[in-house]
Design an enzyme around this catalytic site. Structure first.
Site, short mmCIF file in Angstrom:
data_model
loop_
_atom_site.label_atom_id
_atom_site.label_comp_id
_atom_site.label_asym_id
_atom_site.label_seq_id
_atom_site.Cartn_x
_atom_site.Cartn_y
_atom_site.Cartn_z
N GLY A 25 0.84 -1.19 0.00
CA GLY A 25 0.00 0.00 0.00
C GLY A 25 0.87 1.24 0.00
O GLY A 25 1.97 1.26 -0.57
N SER A 26 0.40 2.29 0.67
CA SER A 26 1.12 3.55 0.69
C SER A 26 2.54 3.39 1.22
O SER A 26 3.51 3.76 0.55
CB SER A 26 0.35 4.57 1.55
OG SER A 26 1.06 5.77 1.66
N GLN A 27 2.70 2.83 2.41
CA GLN A 27 4.04 2.63 2.96
C GLN A 27 4.76 1.46 2.28
O GLN A 27 5.97 1.53 2.02
CB GLN A 27 3.97 2.39 4.47
CG GLN A 27 3.65 3.61 5.29
CD GLN A 27 4.77 4.64 5.31
OE1 GLN A 27 5.94 4.31 5.10
NE2 GLN A 27 4.43 5.88 5.59
N ARG A 47 -0.90 -11.43 -0.74
CA ARG A 47 -1.87 -12.50 -0.97
C ARG A 47 -1.91 -12.81 -2.45
O ARG A 47 -2.03 -11.90 -3.28
CB ARG A 47 -3.27 -12.07 -0.49
CG ARG A 47 -3.40 -11.97 1.03
CD ARG A 47 -4.83 -11.63 1.38
NE ARG A 47 -5.01 -11.46 2.82
CZ ARG A 47 -5.27 -12.45 3.67
NH1 ARG A 47 -5.36 -13.69 3.22
NH2 ARG A 47 -5.44 -12.21 4.95
N GLN A 85 -3.00 -6.58 10.64
CA GLN A 85 -1.69 -7.13 10.99
C GLN A 85 -1.75 -8.37 11.89
O GLN A 85 -1.04 -9.36 11.61
CB GLN A 85 -0.82 -6.05 11.66
CG GLN A 85 -0.26 -5.04 10.68
CD GLN A 85 0.70 -4.06 11.34
OE1 GLN A 85 1.16 -4.29 12.46
NE2 GLN A 85 1.00 -2.98 10.65
N HIS A 107 4.84 1.36 12.52
CA HIS A 107 3.98 1.98 13.52
C HIS A 107 3.89 0.99 14.68
O HIS A 107 3.84 -0.21 14.47
CB HIS A 107 2.59 2.26 12.92
CG HIS A 107 1.62 2.91 13.87
ND1 HIS A 107 1.99 3.86 14.78
CD2 HIS A 107 0.28 2.75 14.02
CE1 HIS A 107 0.93 4.26 15.46
NE2 HIS A 107 -0.12 3.60 15.03
N GLY A 133 3.34 7.31 2.85
CA GLY A 133 4.22 6.55 1.98
C GLY A 133 4.48 7.18 0.63
O GLY A 133 5.59 7.10 0.09
N ASP A 190 1.71 9.58 17.82
CA ASP A 190 1.20 9.46 16.45
C ASP A 190 -0.33 9.45 16.44
O ASP A 190 -0.96 10.19 15.67
CB ASP A 190 1.74 8.18 15.81
CG ASP A 190 1.38 8.07 14.34
OD1 ASP A 190 1.98 8.79 13.53
OD2 ASP A 190 0.49 7.27 13.99
N GLU A 194 -2.66 12.49 14.86
CA GLU A 194 -3.62 12.22 13.79
C GLU A 194 -5.02 12.67 14.17
O GLU A 194 -5.74 13.29 13.37
CB GLU A 194 -3.63 10.73 13.47
CG GLU A 194 -2.36 10.21 12.81
CD GLU A 194 -2.30 8.69 12.78
OE1 GLU A 194 -1.41 8.16 12.09
OE2 GLU A 194 -3.11 8.03 13.46
#
Length: 338
Positions: A25-27, A47, A85, A107, A133, A190, A194
Site C-alpha cells: 500500500g502507501s508505505q 496474498r 496485521q 507503527h 508513503g 502518532d 492524527e
C-alpha cells in the site's frame, strides 16, 4: 532525543540480509522501492491473486506469497493496515519467525497494545517515516528523504538498533534525519497527532469554516478557496520555517486577525478535549474501540467515510480542481500505481 544521519549508519548490516516487505500500500510500495534502489535484497509478500500483485511486479519487484516471503527473509517488515496485521502475522508470519530473524513495523500500534506478541530470539524494531508513503517515495526519487523514527522493542541479536538505523538510511532518511524513540512514545504521539491535529482537527476545522461561509450565503467556490485550497500555501510556509515564518509572509492584517482570533476557535474547551483524546490513547480506550470496530466489519468507519466523501466541500473541490490541471500533473497519490 538522538538524531542520526547517513554517516552514522553501516549499510552492510542490511545488505547481507534478505528483506520481506509484507504489503504494497502507501508505505509498502515506498519501502520496497526505496530499499531496492538502495541496493537491498527485497521481495514483496502479498496474498496471491490480490490487486497489488501486478502493481508490484510492474514496478520491477520480486513478488511472492506472504508465507514464502517471510520464510526466506531475514527481516520481515509488516506494512499491511494496523487492523489486519494480527491476522496476517498469526496466519502467515509467526510460523516462519525463527530465531535470528527480525520483525519490523512502521507503527507501534500492535506491539504497544499487545495485539502481536513476538517470540523470544528475534529482533523487533521500528522504522517509522514521518510522512505518508507516497511522500516517502516522492522525496526519495528527488534525491532527498523524510525523517524516520527508529525504536527497538526486542534486541535478541544485540544488533537490532544498528539494523534499524541502516534500514532507515535505506529509505532515504539519512539525508533528513533519523530520530530514536520508543514504541510507546511513537504510538501514543502518532495517534494523538492524527486525531487532534493532522487528520481529525484539520479536517473538521476546514469543514466547519466551509459550512459557516456557505450557510451565511457565500458561494461554495469562495468558501472552498478560503478554507481549503489556500491551506496548502499556509502549511508550506509553516513547514519551511515554523509559525513565525508563516506570519512573516502573510499580510499584517492576516497576522493580526489570526493571532488575535485563533484562540477563540482553539480555546479552553478544545484544549480540554485534546487532553481527553490523549487519555483515550494512553489508556488503550481508542485501541479497544478500533479493534472492536474492525471485528464488527467497520460500520461506523464506513458511515463516516461516506459522509465525508459526499460532503458539498468534496463536490466543490472536484469541480474546482478541474480548472487547475497542474494539481493533477503534480499529484503524489496515484491509485493506479500504488
Amino acid at each position: 532525543m538522538n538524531v542520526y544521519y547517513e554517516k552514522d549508519a553501516d549499510l552492510s548490516a542490511l545488505k547481507a540480509k534478505k528483506i520481506a516487505i509484507i504489503g504494497y500500500g502507501s508505505q509498502g510500495h515506498a519501502h520496497a522501492l526505496n530499499l531496492s534502489e538502495s541496493g537491498m535484497d527485497v521481495r514483496v509478500g502479498l496474498r496471491e491473486g490480490g490487486g497489488s500483485w501486478k502493481k508490484a511486479q510492474k514496478a520491477g519487484l520480486t513478488v511472492k506469497s506472504i508465507r514464502e516471503a517471510a520464510k526466506e527473509a531475514d527481516i520481515i517488515m509488516i506494512l499491511v493496515p494496523d487492523e489486519t496485521q494480527p491476522l496476517i502475522y498469526e496466519e502467515f508470519v509467526a510460523s516462519e519467525l525463527t530465531p535470528g530473524k527480525a520483525l519490523a513495523f512502521a507503527h507501534g500500534f500492535n506491539i504497544h497494545y499487545g495485539q502481536i506478541l513476538p517470540p523470544e530470539g528475534v529482533d523487533v524494531f521500528m522504522a517509522a517515516p514521518k510522512a505518508p508513503g507516497h511522500m516517502v517515495r516522492h522525496e526519495y526519487t528527488q534525491g532527498k528523504g523524510v525523517p524516520v523514527l527508529i525504536a527497538v522493542h526486542q534486541d535478541a541479536s544485540g544488533q537490532a538498533r544498528e539494523i534499524a538505523l541502516a534500514y532507515a538510511v535505506g529509505l532515504g532518511a539519512g539525508k533528513a534525519g533519523i530520530l530514536e524513540t520508543s514504541f510507546r512514545e511513537e504510538t501514543e504521539t502518532d495517534l494523538f497527532g492524527e486525531q487532534a491535529v493532522l487528520c481529525g482537527g484539520v479536517s473538521e476545522l476546514i469543514t466547519a469554516g466551509f459550512e459557516t461561509l456557505v450557510e451565511a450565503g457565500y458561494a461554495p467556490e469562495m468558501a472552498y478557496f478560503e478554507c481549503l485550497h489556500e491551506l496548502k500555501l499556509i502549511v508550506d510556509l509553516i513547514y519551511e520555517g515554523g509559525l513565525s515564518n508563516m506570519y512573516y509572509s502573510v499580510s499584517n492584517t492576516a497576522q493580526y486577525g489570526g493571532m488575535s482570533r485563533g484562540h477563540r476557535i482553539i480555546g479552553e474547551e478544545a484544549r480540554e478535549e485534546m487532553e481527553c483524546i490523549l487519555e483515550d490513547v494512553q489508556d488503550g480506550t481508542f485501541a479497544r474501540e478500533w479493534i472492536l470496530e474492525n471485528q464488527a466489519k467497520r460500520p461506523v468507519f464506513r458511515a463516516l467515510t461516506r459522509s465525508m466523501e459526499t460532503h458539498p466541500l468534496e463536490e466543490t473541490g472536484k469541480k474546482l480542481r478541474k480548472m487547475m490541471p497542474w494539481i493533477e500533473k503534480q499529484k503524489k497519490v496515484d491509485r493506479e500505481k500504488n
